[in-house]
Design an enzyme around this catalytic site. Structure first.
Site, PDB file in Angstrom:
ATOM      1  N   ASP A 107       0.829  -1.222   0.000  1.00 55.46           N
ATOM      2  CA  ASP A 107       0.000   0.000   0.000  1.00 55.46           C
ATOM      3  C   ASP A 107       0.851   1.256   0.000  1.00 55.46           C
ATOM      4  O   ASP A 107       0.338   2.354   0.194  1.00 55.46           O
ATOM      5  CB  ASP A 107      -0.838   0.041   1.292  1.00 55.46           C
ATOM      6  CG  ASP A 107      -1.870  -1.047   1.318  1.00 55.46           C
ATOM      7  OD1 ASP A 107      -2.267  -1.497   0.233  1.00 55.46           O
ATOM      8  OD2 ASP A 107      -2.272  -1.439   2.427  1.00 55.46           O
ATOM      9  N   HIS A 146      27.984   4.739 -13.649  1.00 58.49           N
ATOM     10  CA  HIS A 146      26.661   4.814 -13.010  1.00 58.49           C
ATOM     11  C   HIS A 146      26.605   3.942 -11.756  1.00 58.49           C
ATOM     12  O   HIS A 146      25.595   3.298 -11.481  1.00 58.49           O
ATOM     13  CB  HIS A 146      25.561   4.403 -14.004  1.00 58.49           C
ATOM     14  CG  HIS A 146      25.302   5.440 -15.036  1.00 58.49           C
ATOM     15  ND1 HIS A 146      24.560   5.214 -16.175  1.00 58.49           N
ATOM     16  CD2 HIS A 146      25.685   6.739 -15.119  1.00 58.49           C
ATOM     17  CE1 HIS A 146      24.522   6.316 -16.904  1.00 58.49           C
ATOM     18  NE2 HIS A 146      25.190   7.257 -16.288  1.00 58.49           N
ATOM     19  N   ASP A 154      29.585  11.755  -6.587  1.00 64.10           N
ATOM     20  CA  ASP A 154      28.720  12.567  -7.453  1.00 64.10           C
ATOM     21  C   ASP A 154      27.384  12.665  -6.736  1.00 64.10           C
ATOM     22  O   ASP A 154      26.628  11.689  -6.701  1.00 64.10           O
ATOM     23  CB  ASP A 154      28.602  11.868  -8.818  1.00 64.10           C
ATOM     24  CG  ASP A 154      27.834  12.699  -9.830  1.00 64.10           C
ATOM     25  OD1 ASP A 154      27.118  13.631  -9.426  1.00 64.10           O
ATOM     26  OD2 ASP A 154      27.938  12.393 -11.036  1.00 64.10           O
ATOM     27  N   ASP A 183      24.246  19.433  -9.103  1.00 64.31           N
ATOM     28  CA  ASP A 183      24.884  18.204  -9.597  1.00 64.31           C
ATOM     29  C   ASP A 183      26.390  18.411  -9.443  1.00 64.31           C
ATOM     30  O   ASP A 183      27.002  19.113 -10.253  1.00 64.31           O
ATOM     31  CB  ASP A 183      24.483  18.004 -11.066  1.00 64.31           C
ATOM     32  CG  ASP A 183      25.021  16.709 -11.636  1.00 64.31           C
ATOM     33  OD1 ASP A 183      25.588  15.911 -10.876  1.00 64.31           O
ATOM     34  OD2 ASP A 183      24.860  16.501 -12.860  1.00 64.31           O
ATOM     35  N   HIS A 225      32.627   9.961 -21.598  1.00 66.22           N
ATOM     36  CA  HIS A 225      31.332  10.667 -21.592  1.00 66.22           C
ATOM     37  C   HIS A 225      31.520  12.124 -22.028  1.00 66.22           C
ATOM     38  O   HIS A 225      32.642  12.597 -22.211  1.00 66.22           O
ATOM     39  CB  HIS A 225      30.665  10.591 -20.208  1.00 66.22           C
ATOM     40  CG  HIS A 225      31.468  11.136 -19.051  1.00 66.22           C
ATOM     41  ND1 HIS A 225      31.624  12.486 -18.828  1.00 66.22           N
ATOM     42  CD2 HIS A 225      32.153  10.510 -18.060  1.00 66.22           C
ATOM     43  CE1 HIS A 225      32.348  12.663 -17.728  1.00 66.22           C
ATOM     44  NE2 HIS A 225      32.702  11.485 -17.252  1.00 66.22           N
ATOM     45  N   HIS A 277      25.804  18.896 -19.216  1.00 68.45           N
ATOM     46  CA  HIS A 277      24.399  18.893 -19.652  1.00 68.45           C
ATOM     47  C   HIS A 277      23.735  20.118 -19.042  1.00 68.45           C
ATOM     48  O   HIS A 277      24.261  20.723 -18.100  1.00 68.45           O
ATOM     49  CB  HIS A 277      23.703  17.602 -19.186  1.00 68.45           C
ATOM     50  CG  HIS A 277      23.958  17.266 -17.740  1.00 68.45           C
ATOM     51  ND1 HIS A 277      23.279  17.847 -16.704  1.00 68.45           N
ATOM     52  CD2 HIS A 277      24.878  16.462 -17.151  1.00 68.45           C
ATOM     53  CE1 HIS A 277      23.745  17.400 -15.551  1.00 68.45           C
ATOM     54  NE2 HIS A 277      24.726  16.562 -15.792  1.00 68.45           N
ATOM     55  N   HIS A 306      19.270  16.411 -15.441  1.00 70.71           N
ATOM     56  CA  HIS A 306      19.557  16.475 -16.882  1.00 70.71           C
ATOM     57  C   HIS A 306      18.423  17.315 -17.457  1.00 70.71           C
ATOM     58  O   HIS A 306      17.389  16.791 -17.858  1.00 70.71           O
ATOM     59  CB  HIS A 306      19.604  15.082 -17.508  1.00 70.71           C
ATOM     60  CG  HIS A 306      20.842  14.316 -17.104  1.00 70.71           C
ATOM     61  ND1 HIS A 306      21.156  13.094 -17.622  1.00 70.71           N
ATOM     62  CD2 HIS A 306      21.852  14.624 -16.244  1.00 70.71           C
ATOM     63  CE1 HIS A 306      22.307  12.678 -17.084  1.00 70.71           C
ATOM     64  NE2 HIS A 306      22.731  13.584 -16.243  1.00 70.71           N
ATOM     65  N   GLU A 361      31.916  18.727 -16.295  1.00 73.35           N
ATOM     66  CA  GLU A 361      32.279  17.547 -15.510  1.00 73.35           C
ATOM     67  C   GLU A 361      33.230  16.580 -16.215  1.00 73.35           C
ATOM     68  O   GLU A 361      32.888  15.429 -16.439  1.00 73.35           O
ATOM     69  CB  GLU A 361      31.018  16.815 -15.086  1.00 73.35           C
ATOM     70  CG  GLU A 361      30.019  16.542 -16.207  1.00 73.35           C
ATOM     71  CD  GLU A 361      28.784  15.790 -15.710  1.00 73.35           C
ATOM     72  OE1 GLU A 361      28.957  14.702 -15.148  1.00 73.35           O
ATOM     73  OE2 GLU A 361      27.661  16.295 -15.913  1.00 73.35           O
ATOM     74  N   TYR A 364      39.129   7.858 -15.985  1.00 75.15           N
ATOM     75  CA  TYR A 364      38.762   6.621 -15.298  1.00 75.15           C
ATOM     76  C   TYR A 364      39.738   5.534 -15.731  1.00 75.15           C
ATOM     77  O   TYR A 364      39.705   5.091 -16.885  1.00 75.15           O
ATOM     78  CB  TYR A 364      37.320   6.232 -15.645  1.00 75.15           C
ATOM     79  CG  TYR A 364      36.380   7.406 -15.474  1.00 75.15           C
ATOM     80  CD1 TYR A 364      35.859   7.736 -14.225  1.00 75.15           C
ATOM     81  CD2 TYR A 364      36.079   8.246 -16.555  1.00 75.15           C
ATOM     82  CE1 TYR A 364      35.040   8.841 -14.054  1.00 75.15           C
ATOM     83  CE2 TYR A 364      35.273   9.356 -16.390  1.00 75.15           C
ATOM     84  CZ  TYR A 364      34.747   9.655 -15.142  1.00 75.15           C
ATOM     85  OH  TYR A 364      33.949  10.747 -14.977  1.00 75.15           O
ATOM     86  N   ARG A 404      36.531  12.484 -11.237  1.00 75.38           N
ATOM     87  CA  ARG A 404      35.660  13.434 -11.963  1.00 75.38           C
ATOM     88  C   ARG A 404      35.524  14.666 -11.079  1.00 75.38           C
ATOM     89  O   ARG A 404      35.477  14.551  -9.846  1.00 75.38           O
ATOM     90  CB  ARG A 404      34.283  12.823 -12.267  1.00 75.38           C
ATOM     91  CG  ARG A 404      33.346  13.795 -12.968  1.00 75.38           C
ATOM     92  CD  ARG A 404      32.116  13.152 -13.631  1.00 75.38           C
ATOM     93  NE  ARG A 404      31.209  12.510 -12.699  1.00 75.38           N
ATOM     94  CZ  ARG A 404      31.104  11.205 -12.536  1.00 75.38           C
ATOM     95  NH1 ARG A 404      31.856  10.372 -13.236  1.00 75.38           N
ATOM     96  NH2 ARG A 404      30.246  10.694 -11.659  1.00 75.38           N
ATOM     97  N   GLU A 425      33.031  17.986 -11.007  1.00 76.80           N
ATOM     98  CA  GLU A 425      31.816  18.517 -11.654  1.00 76.80           C
ATOM     99  C   GLU A 425      31.305  19.746 -10.916  1.00 76.80           C
ATOM    100  O   GLU A 425      31.105  19.716  -9.702  1.00 76.80           O
ATOM    101  CB  GLU A 425      30.718  17.439 -11.657  1.00 76.80           C
ATOM    102  CG  GLU A 425      29.390  17.929 -12.214  1.00 76.80           C
ATOM    103  CD  GLU A 425      28.360  16.831 -12.383  1.00 76.80           C
ATOM    104  OE1 GLU A 425      28.456  15.798 -11.677  1.00 76.80           O
ATOM    105  OE2 GLU A 425      27.467  17.004 -13.236  1.00 76.80           O
TER     106      GLU A 425
HETATM  107  N1  GLY Z   1      24.855  13.037 -11.674  1.00 77.50           N
HETATM  108  C1  GLY Z   1      24.489  12.849 -13.009  1.00 77.50           C
HETATM  109  C2  GLY Z   1      25.409  13.497 -13.932  1.00 77.50           C
HETATM  110  O1  GLY Z   1      26.471  13.953 -13.547  1.00 77.50           O
HETATM  111  O2  GLY Z   1      25.096  13.656 -15.072  1.00 77.50           O
HETATM  112 MN    MN Z   2      26.135  15.915 -14.348  1.00 80.75          MN
HETATM  113 MN    MN Z   3      26.854  14.418 -11.524  1.00 85.66          MN
END
Ligand code: GLY
Ligand code: MN
Ligand code: MN
Length: 421
Positions: free
Chosen positions: A23, A226, A243, A254, A333, A337, A344, A367, A371, A388, A390
């Site tokens: 529920d 991820h 992150d 972010d 990557h 964004h 995003h 960012e 790696y 990373r 960011e």
């Molecule tokens: N935390 C998601 C990204 O960096 O795009």
């Molecule tokens: Mn990001």
């Molecule tokens: Mn991020």
């Protein structure tokens, strides 16, 4: 309404509640487009904009405030509340929507809604259209044009108002505080989820919540883009990549920081970190009026590639590394964004196959990362390092403004932050 034209009707459905299990429902989060236009954060809303409509142009269908429901779930705005507090001209009980909507649609030439995004809502629009009653005063009783409203809303959302920037700044400040807390709490021998607990505490104690599931990866886990299990043991000598952002008044931050578990970068960690940091600074430097979406990425890739060559992790010339994308085994990557109500966020990246130009009031992330996973083709001492960095960056006529600047970023700032706890 200006975009849609005078003889149109705009209809936008809000988010429903979703069952998690048994529920129990997931915590409710309104659809971002719906929230952007309504400020309404309750389930079962339908927003209608009806240019020139005599009872009022801004209409909301919502749940009627129900004393019995209020006993269980607490206060709700109801039809009177949304007019009083959200500025709607008129609000109707959502139960009356099937009877009222055909009347609102009648005589309008164009219906704008999020075509094709929700099959059930598409069917309801079709049902309402079929239910319009012929009337001798309507030239064309049934609208003869259906248009998607999504792109128009998303184009508006791309340019942030000063109030939105304030929310983004608050959100970035809180994320920065959470990063400081995690850096200072970190000790080799802890589990990644123990740092997650520090982050959740910081957000919850400030009426906030995560803007996405946090990534807390130590050692090789930092190379899993991820990674969200966050259940690894943090070892002495590991780097920890975090992150983690906040959501404040619906707006996302972010932020990623990478730091040594024991508070001091090793020589290799330092060398690699300086490359990523320089790439990030070079990318941020491209966040200027007149630059295009891809310019920060191009700058980051160039600096990362040169750094990989200098550290002898890649061989060849810079041109070869860029041309053959040899850097992609360590940087796979893009460099950012859009950021806003969604982490995003919406907004075009290309128009007519050309990268969009950066303009005032846009906000994006920068960012870059490197790696070096456990299976990389490099000497062992480099393996298991994910880095990373960011930040959230606002485009202004005076150059880039880093909204997340309160999070320690240079090696000196990070080591001092971790020492000072
Ligand atoms: N935390 C998601 C990204 O960096 O795009
Ligand atoms: Mn990001
Ligand atoms: Mn991020």
């Amino acid at each position: 309404m200006k975009t849609a034209g005078a003889n149109s009707i705009i209809i936008l459905g809000g988010r429903a509640e979703y069952l998690r299990n048994g529920d129990i429902y997931y915590g409710y989060r309104q659809d971002s487009d719906f929230y952007y236009l309504s400020g309404f954060n309750e389930p079962d809303g339908v927003l209608v904009l009806c240019p020139g409509y005599e009872a009022g142009e801004h209409i909301l269908f919502c749940r009627q405030a129900d004393p019995k429901k209020i006993i269980w779930d607490g206060p709700m705005l109801g039809t009177e509340g949304v007019v009083r507090s959200l500025g709607f001209d008129v609000a109707y009980n959502i139960k009356e929507i099937d009877q009222r909507m055909p009347k609102l649609m009648a005589g309008r030439e164009k219906i704008l809604f999020k075509i094709g995004e929700d099959d059930v809502f598409d069917q309801r629009i079709s049902h309402w259209m079929k239910s319009i009653e012929p009337n001798k005063w309507h030239k064309s009783p049934v609208p003869n044009e259906l248009m998607s409203i999504s792109h128009a809303i998303h184009d508006m959302r791309l340019y942030k108002s000063s109030d939105e920037i304030k929310c983004l700044k608050k959100s970035a400040n809180l994320a920065a505080k959470a990063h400081v807390r995690m850096m200072q709490a970190c000790r080799p021998g802890m589990y990644e989820y123990e740092l997650q607990a520090e982050y959740i505490y910081q957000l919850t104690a400030n009426q906030s919540c995560p803007s996405y599931p946090p990534i807390i990866g130590s050692g090789n886990n930092g190379c899993i883009l991820h990674y969200i299990n966050n259940d690894g043991l943090i070892q002495d000598g590991d780097l920890v990549l975090i992150d983690a952002g906040a959501e404040v008044d619906f707006y996302a931050s972010d932020v990623t920081r990478t730091f040594p578990a024991n508070g001091q970068f090793s020589v290799r960690q330092r060398d690699l970190y300086e490359v990523v940091l320089q790439a990030q600074l070079d990318a941020i430097d491209q966040v200027k009026l007149g630059k295009h979406w891809n310019d920060p990425h191009t700058a980051a890739v160039k600096t990362l590639s040169q750094g990989l060559l200098d550290l002898k992790l890649l061989k060849g010339s810079l041109d070869e590394v860029l041309e053959d994308k040899l850097y992609a085994q360590f940087y796979m990557h893009m460099t950012g964004h859009w950021l806003g109500l969604d982490v995003h966020d919406c907004g075009d990246y290309k128009v007519d196959d050309l990268w969009v130009e950066l303009e005032e009031h846009m906000v994006l992330t920068i960012e870059p990362g490197l790696y070096i996973g456990e299976h990389a083709n490099v000497p062992d001492g480099w393996k298991g390092m994910g880095i990373r960095i960011e930040d959230d960056v606002q485009v202004t006529k005076n150059g880039p403004v880093v909204l997340s600047d309160k999070a320690p970023k240079t090696i000196k700032e990070i080591e001092e932050c971790m020492l000072g706890c």
